[in-house]
Design an enzyme around this catalytic site. Sequence first.
Site, PDB file in Angstrom:
ATOM      1  CG  HIS A 188      48.111  46.983  36.031  1.00  7.66           C
ATOM      2  ND1 HIS A 188      48.867  46.467  37.071  1.00  7.66           N
ATOM      3  CD2 HIS A 188      47.835  45.931  35.214  1.00  7.66           C
ATOM      4  CE1 HIS A 188      49.019  45.162  36.911  1.00  7.66           C
ATOM      5  NE2 HIS A 188      48.418  44.805  35.787  1.00  7.66           N
ATOM      6  CE  LYS A 216      46.965  34.356  38.578  1.00  2.48           C
ATOM      7  NZ  LYS A 216      46.468  35.165  37.467  1.00  2.48           N
ATOM      8  NE  ARG A 219      52.078  42.464  29.555  1.00  2.00           N
ATOM      9  CZ  ARG A 219      52.149  41.619  30.553  1.00  2.00           C
ATOM     10  NH1 ARG A 219      52.702  41.987  31.684  1.00  2.00           N
ATOM     11  NH2 ARG A 219      51.695  40.385  30.429  1.00  2.00           N
ATOM     12  CB  SER A 273      51.914  41.819  38.888  1.00  2.15           C
ATOM     13  OG  SER A 273      51.010  42.830  38.530  1.00  2.15           O
TER      14      SER A 273
HETATM   15  O1  PNS Z   1      45.691  39.999  35.248  1.00  2.06           O
HETATM   16  P1  PNS Z   1      45.273  38.615  34.855  1.00  2.06           P
HETATM   17  O2  PNS Z   1      45.608  37.636  35.947  1.00  2.06           O
HETATM   18  O3  PNS Z   1      45.816  38.215  33.513  1.00  2.06           O
HETATM   19  O4  PNS Z   1      43.663  38.649  34.729  1.00  2.06           O
HETATM   20  C1  PNS Z   1      42.956  37.514  34.347  1.00  2.06           C
HETATM   21  C2  PNS Z   1      41.440  37.723  34.491  1.00  2.06           C
HETATM   22  C3  PNS Z   1      41.072  38.172  35.893  1.00  2.06           C
HETATM   23  C4  PNS Z   1      40.971  38.753  33.502  1.00  2.06           C
HETATM   24  C5  PNS Z   1      40.779  36.347  34.160  1.00  2.06           C
HETATM   25  O5  PNS Z   1      41.376  35.351  34.920  1.00  2.06           O
HETATM   26  C6  PNS Z   1      39.273  36.326  34.405  1.00  2.06           C
HETATM   27  O6  PNS Z   1      38.520  36.988  33.740  1.00  2.06           O
HETATM   28  N1  PNS Z   1      38.834  35.532  35.397  1.00  2.06           N
HETATM   29  C7  PNS Z   1      37.425  35.394  35.728  1.00  2.06           C
HETATM   30  C8  PNS Z   1      36.900  33.999  35.418  1.00  2.06           C
HETATM   31  C9  PNS Z   1      36.218  33.924  34.046  1.00  2.06           C
HETATM   32  O7  PNS Z   1      35.364  34.716  33.714  1.00  2.06           O
HETATM   33  N2  PNS Z   1      36.613  32.897  33.257  1.00  2.06           N
HETATM   34  C10 PNS Z   1      36.028  32.606  31.984  1.00  2.06           C
HETATM   35  C11 PNS Z   1      36.418  33.514  30.839  1.00  2.06           C
HETATM   36  S1  PNS Z   1      37.981  33.212  30.160  1.00  2.06           S
END
Ligand code: PNS
Length: 171
Positions: A19, A43, A92, A130
């Site tokens: 990150h 989550k 990645r 993570s």
């Molecule tokens: O590190 P992660 O857990 O892969 O991140 C995921 C994240 C936070 C980018 C994703 O879950 C997110 O954008 N959540 C917000 C909800 C949202 O906007 N959902 C609709 C679009 S897919």
Amino acid sequence: MTQRVAVYPGSFDPIHHGHLDIIERCCTLFDEVVVAVLANEAKKALFSPEERVAMIRELFPGRTQVRVENFSGLLVEFADQAGARVVVRGLRAVSDFEYEMQMALMNRRLNPRIETVFMMPREDYSYLSSRLVKEVCALGASLDGLVPPSVLARLRERLVPRGAGGEGARR
Ligand code: PNS
């Protein structure tokens, strides 16, 4: 002059060197990088959203280019409010691609003004997640070079039973 603002969203539970590598790359391209920490009660996270934000802020003392905030709800709404036209995600490996493409296309549908930009972290971090960081820490193995020392200390506090993290513990 218009500020180029990027949002870098994620769970960051916890933040690791992969990150941080992406954040540093963002700093070379954007005037402001907003690290957006998902506060999602559904989550199950090891660290609370406030703890995750605090851990990341600690890593950027005096760096006004990097802002760290919690967000909930739609990412594109948060990005819009932050004045960002770009959402950055790290890629990645090919295995990340399908999920990332789905999110990017859904976000584009929700707000076509916001572009998703993918960045590759340094190859050394291409296997880092993570989830693995937490697993390896809980099993007492070394995370040297994979997470910053301040994050490692917090991980050990939370995951390594008292008495198991001292001298003689596996590193
Ligand atoms: O590190 P992660 O857990 O892969 O991140 C995921 C994240 C936070 C980018 C994703 O879950 C997110 O954008 N959540 C917000 C909800 C949202 O906007 N959902 C609709 C679009 S897919």
